[in-house]
Structures are given as C-alpha cells and as structure tokens.
Motif scaffolding. Sequence first.
Motif, PDB file in Angstrom:
ATOM      1  N   SER A 266       0.793  -1.451  -0.266  1.00  0.00           N
ATOM      2  CA  SER A 266      -0.029  -0.320  -0.053  1.00  0.00           C
ATOM      3  C   SER A 266       1.202   0.869   0.190  1.00  0.00           C
ATOM      4  N   PHE A 267       1.732   1.016   0.434  1.00  0.00           N
ATOM      5  CA  PHE A 267       3.016   2.459   0.517  1.00  0.00           C
ATOM      6  C   PHE A 267       3.563   2.414  -0.537  1.00  0.00           C
ATOM      7  N   VAL A 268       4.252   1.353  -1.046  1.00  0.00           N
ATOM      8  CA  VAL A 268       4.332   1.479  -2.606  1.00  0.00           C
ATOM      9  C   VAL A 268       3.344   2.089  -3.763  1.00  0.00           C
ATOM     10  N   ALA A 269       2.047   2.107  -3.230  1.00  0.00           N
ATOM     11  CA  ALA A 269       1.231   2.185  -4.620  1.00  0.00           C
ATOM     12  C   ALA A 269       1.041   3.486  -4.273  1.00  0.00           C
ATOM     13  N   SER A 270       1.097   4.109  -2.953  1.00  0.00           N
ATOM     14  CA  SER A 270       0.410   5.580  -2.651  1.00  0.00           C
ATOM     15  C   SER A 270       1.400   6.205  -3.636  1.00  0.00           C
ATOM     16  N   VAL A 271       2.724   5.955  -3.330  1.00  0.00           N
ATOM     17  CA  VAL A 271       4.024   6.738  -3.542  1.00  0.00           C
ATOM     18  C   VAL A 271       4.195   6.661  -5.614  1.00  0.00           C
ATOM     19  N   LEU A 272       3.870   5.535  -5.731  1.00  0.00           N
ATOM     20  CA  LEU A 272       3.586   5.659  -7.387  1.00  0.00           C
ATOM     21  C   LEU A 272       2.448   5.400  -8.053  1.00  0.00           C
ATOM     22  N   PHE A 273       1.226   5.603  -7.595  1.00  0.00           N
ATOM     23  CA  PHE A 273       0.162   5.841  -8.011  1.00  0.00           C
ATOM     24  C   PHE A 273      -0.825   6.994  -7.561  1.00  0.00           C
ATOM     25  N   ASN A 274      -0.135   7.644  -5.991  1.00  0.00           N
ATOM     26  CA  ASN A 274      -1.725   8.129  -5.442  1.00  0.00           C
ATOM     27  C   ASN A 274      -0.230   9.134  -4.282  1.00  0.00           C
ATOM     28  N   TYR A 275       0.540   9.568  -5.368  1.00  0.00           N
ATOM     29  CA  TYR A 275       1.545  10.568  -4.483  1.00  0.00           C
ATOM     30  C   TYR A 275       1.359  11.869  -5.158  1.00  0.00           C
ATOM     31  N   SER A 276       0.475  13.038  -3.903  1.00  0.00           N
ATOM     32  CA  SER A 276       0.029  14.338  -4.219  1.00  0.00           C
ATOM     33  C   SER A 276       0.694  15.346  -3.153  1.00  0.00           C
ATOM     34  N   GLY A 277       2.379  14.823  -2.717  1.00  0.00           N
ATOM     35  CA  GLY A 277       3.130  15.541  -2.111  1.00  0.00           C
ATOM     36  C   GLY A 277       3.363  14.983  -0.798  1.00  0.00           C
ATOM     37  N   ALA A 278       4.464  15.646  -1.038  1.00  0.00           N
ATOM     38  CA  ALA A 278       4.871  14.645   1.052  1.00  0.00           C
ATOM     39  C   ALA A 278       4.328  14.441   2.387  1.00  0.00           C
ATOM     40  N   GLU A 279       3.810  15.932   1.766  1.00  0.00           N
ATOM     41  CA  GLU A 279       2.592  16.431   3.198  1.00  0.00           C
ATOM     42  C   GLU A 279       1.405  15.261   3.174  1.00  0.00           C
ATOM     43  N   ASN A 280       1.473  14.652   2.244  1.00  0.00           N
ATOM     44  CA  ASN A 280       0.443  14.019   2.552  1.00  0.00           C
ATOM     45  C   ASN A 280       0.627  12.131   2.669  1.00  0.00           C
TER      46      ASN A 280
END
Length: 159
Positions: free
Chosen positions: A101-115
């Motif tokens: 889920s972290f990998v997917a967050s970074v690769l496909f759902n990244y909306s900035g480091a703050e989120n």
Amino acid sequence: MPKTKFQDVIFTIMMVILMVYAMICYNIAISMGGLSNKVFLMAFSEMPIMCAVAFVLEFLVVGRVVKHLTFKTIDPAKTQPIFITLMISALTVCFMCPVMSFVASVLFNYSGAENIVSTWLQITVMNFPMAMFWQLCYAGPIVRKIFRTIFKKQLAEDK
C-alpha cells in the motif's frame, strides 16, 4: 508448501500474480467509483512494477520473517498443517499489505510529501480486509491447488 528453492520461486510468482492483480483491480474500482469491465484491462498496466516489487519483498524479506515468526510461535510437529498454512497466509498479508500500500501510495497516489502518511494509511485500511479475504478464501487455495498439481510427483517423493 514448497520444499525446494525452485518450488518456492514458482509458488511465490503464482501467488504474487494472483494477489497483485486482484488488489490492483480492487484499487482501480475504488478510484473509479465502482467495478466495470475496463478495470480488468486497466490493471495490466500496473502489473509489471507491482508484481516485481511484491516478488522481491515477499521472496527476500517478508517470506523469511513470516516463516521465522510462524515456526517460533507454533511447533509444526504438534500443529495441524492447515493452521500453519493459515498463520503463514495471514502473517504474509499483515506484512505485505501495508508495504505494498505504501508503494502504491508513492507510485500511483502521490500528492505531495505532506500527504504521504495519510494516503498510505487510508489505502492500507481499505486494502487490508480485501487482501486478507482474497488470500484466505481464494488466492491461497487456488495457488496451492495449482502448485500441488504442477509438483505432484516431486511432492509425493518428498513424503
């Protein structure tokens, strides 16, 4: 269960493909607001990277940790094989779901480091029940059946 390194690689590849494909379809359906036929095709675009990451993580890290924890917790000589299988399956989901889920967050759902933390936690919480259900009820039994069919002769010799 796999008895040799080769069998372990084949088992892991089959499990990764089935789990990753299902979870990608699930996440795409969530983001689209529901399941449609195009979800099944769209999932193939994410498969190469997610399968590669999942295989490396499971084969080199998570699988070893899970087996260590399982056999540190239960005695295989005194435990029915189904309970060993269930523990390994459940622990694998407990480790792999947050990591993937972290990998997917970074690769496909990244909306900035703050989120990143909130996005990762949300995706993990949404994925965990599906991953556990899919693993215990479908992917695990299907892959183990295919695996036993492919390696029937070798597994019989090992007994």
